[in-house]
Design an enzyme around this catalytic site. Structure first.
Site, PDB file in Angstrom:
ATOM      1  CD  GLN A  18       1.111 -77.346 -35.737  1.00 41.29           C
ATOM      2  OE1 GLN A  18       0.414 -77.448 -36.746  1.00 41.29           O
ATOM      3  NE2 GLN A  18       0.928 -76.392 -34.864  1.00 41.29           N
ATOM      4  CG  HIS A 112      -0.257 -78.569 -41.535  1.00 45.73           C
ATOM      5  ND1 HIS A 112      -1.589 -78.520 -41.213  1.00 45.73           N
ATOM      6  CD2 HIS A 112       0.298 -77.518 -40.875  1.00 45.73           C
ATOM      7  CE1 HIS A 112      -1.824 -77.503 -40.396  1.00 45.73           C
ATOM      8  NE2 HIS A 112      -0.686 -76.883 -40.166  1.00 45.73           N
ATOM      9  CD  GLU A 157      -2.806 -71.417 -42.159  1.00 44.82           C
ATOM     10  OE1 GLU A 157      -1.666 -71.169 -41.728  1.00 44.82           O
ATOM     11  OE2 GLU A 157      -3.838 -71.198 -41.504  1.00 44.82           O
TER      12      GLU A 157
HETATM   13  C1  BGC Z   1      -1.647 -73.402 -38.891  1.00 44.69           C
HETATM   14  C2  BGC Z   1      -1.432 -74.275 -37.687  1.00 44.69           C
HETATM   15  C3  BGC Z   1      -1.162 -73.427 -36.473  1.00 44.69           C
HETATM   16  C4  BGC Z   1      -2.378 -72.549 -36.223  1.00 44.69           C
HETATM   17  C5  BGC Z   1      -2.321 -71.703 -34.984  1.00 44.69           C
HETATM   18  C6  BGC Z   1      -2.416 -72.146 -38.622  1.00 44.69           C
HETATM   19  O1  BGC Z   1      -1.777 -71.095 -39.228  1.00 44.69           O
HETATM   20  O2  BGC Z   1      -2.179 -74.128 -39.950  1.00 44.69           O
HETATM   21  O3  BGC Z   1      -0.394 -75.167 -37.962  1.00 44.69           O
HETATM   22  O4  BGC Z   1      -0.839 -74.171 -35.348  1.00 44.69           O
HETATM   23  O5  BGC Z   1      -2.559 -71.713 -37.320  1.00 44.69           O
HETATM   24  O6  BGC Z   1      -1.360 -70.710 -35.072  1.00 44.69           O
END
Ligand code: BGC
Length: 391
Positions: A18, A112, A157
């Site tokens: 990101q 990630h 996640e």
């Molecule tokens: C993720 C991030 C994402 C953030 C905002 C999370 O689900 O780990 O990568 O940018 O939420 O949506």
């Protein structure tokens, strides 16, 4: 009267794909360039954090963060199966060192969302071999970086990797509605996490855990029995996989609603944020309470934030969110830290750069950074330990 005890860990979080830029060797980059996907734009140079991390860490130090949560890009470290890049490992060692030079901890996430192209091409999280592949990479990376890591998250996640990749079709590999593939991905992600914990433990002296995407769950009248039906595979599968871990990482942004037929959208009358879900700042509190109850482990809120172009709204969200976190601490829960998502406006996956989760704005033409008022607001809370002190 402070809301957060001395020693409470304040951090901010990013993820390699990101923010780094140029991560062409993973499944996400390929997905961004596949016609017909939900991606609105490619990640490209992103916010060039690969090269600009020292200046970004200076901003974090200036704001008073005690920890930086970032992820290692597996496809840089292992560009081809079994072929490891010591230059990439050197890079991440320099990032860790740069945290320490600024008096900050390094919280390292090993996965990630992105998987190297070669691993995705041979089945990704639907190929049982992924577990050994992941562990081989974790072993090499942890052996090199472990002695200086302060905290480790195995997989970010995993429930989003499986649900958006194999049910919703919004993340690679873009499979929609394949329940068997989803369950298999869940099983393999759990196995990968479990196998990674002892490897990481052997590599250094730092707490190890997994981060789980959680929500405040609510049911439409009469549909209460639907909550466990939907929550169990999504959240409990991974909360139940934390046995013996050092902590559980809670990541919460909004509320999840169920009706008699399953997941339903925002409740009429409730504000909807740019991401399309409800403005629900008590998500962190509710999720922390549930994670603590289900796992019995110390909790870190490893992500929480809001994607908005309205920075005063971010302050409002943060204020209410932190009040909720403070209530869990006042109630005696073992909540050890809060990592804000995110330091910088960055590549929000399929949504691209339109979503602004950062405490710091980035002009992607010049890569100039501008610290937002919300960052100054959070800095005051971190400095004083008091939410009211920040106004
Ligand atoms: C993720 C991030 C994402 C953030 C905002 C999370 O689900 O780990 O990568 O940018 O939420 O949506």
């Amino acid at each position: 009267m402070t809301d957060f005890p001395a020693g409470f860990l304040w951090g901010t979080a990013t993820a390699a794909h990101q923010v780094e830029g140029g991560n062409w060797n993973n499944d996400w980059w390929a997905w961004e360039h596949t016609p017909g996907t939900a991606c609105v734009e490619p990640s490209g140079d992103s916010v060039d954090h690969l090269w600009r991390y020292p200046a970004d860490l200076d901003i974090m130090r200036g704001l008073g963060f005690g920890s930086y949560r970032f992820s290692l890009e597996w496809s840089r470290i292992e560009p081809e199966p079994g072929e490891f890049s010591s230059a990439a490992l050197d890079h991440y060692q320099r990032v860790i060192d740069a945290c320490h030079e600024r008096g900050m901890q390094a919280c390292v996430t090993f996965h990630h969302f992105t998987t190297p192209r070669w691993a995705a091409a041979s089945g990704g999280w639907n190929d049982p071999a992924i577990v050994d592949r992941f562990i081989r990479y974790v072993e090499v990376a942890a052996e090199r970086l472990g002695p200086s890591i302060d905290m480790a998250c195995t997989i970010n996640e995993p429930n989003v990797v499986s649900s958006l990749g194999y049910l919703a079709g919004q993340f690679p590999p873009g499979v929609a509605g394949d329940l068997a593939a989803y369950v298999q991905a869940n099983d393999l992600l759990v196995a990968a996490h479990r196998a990674a914990v002892p490897v990481l433990r052997a590599a250094g002296d730092f707490p190890v855990g997994v981060t789980v995407s959680m929500s405040d769950w609510a049911a439409e009248p009469g549909a209460e029995d639907q909550i466990p039906v939907w929550r169990a595979p999504h959240e409990d599968t991974f909360l139940d996989a934390t046995d013996g871990d050092d902590f559980v990482g809670v990541q919460a942004y909004t509320r999840m609603r169920v009706g008699p037929e399953g997941i339903v959208g925002p409740e009429p009358g409730v504000e909807v944020v740019d991401m399309g879900y409800e403005y629900w700042p008590t998500a962190a509190e509710a999720s922390i309470r549930r994670a603590a109850e289900v796992t019995g482990l110390p909790v870190y809120c490893t992500e929480n934030g809001i994607g908005t172009t309205d920075d005063p709204r971010r302050i409002a969200y943060l204020r209410d969110s932190l009040r909720g976190v403070a209530r869990t601490i006042a109630d005696g829960l073992d909540v050890r830290g809060y990592f804000h998502w995110s330091l910088l406006d960055n590549f929000e996956w399929a949504h691209g750069y339109r979503m602004q989760f950062g405490l710091v704005a980035v002009d992607r033409e010049t890569q100039a950074r501008t610290v937002k008022p919300s960052a100054a607001w959070l800095a005051e809370v971190m400095r004083t330990g008091s939410i009211d002190a920040a106004g």
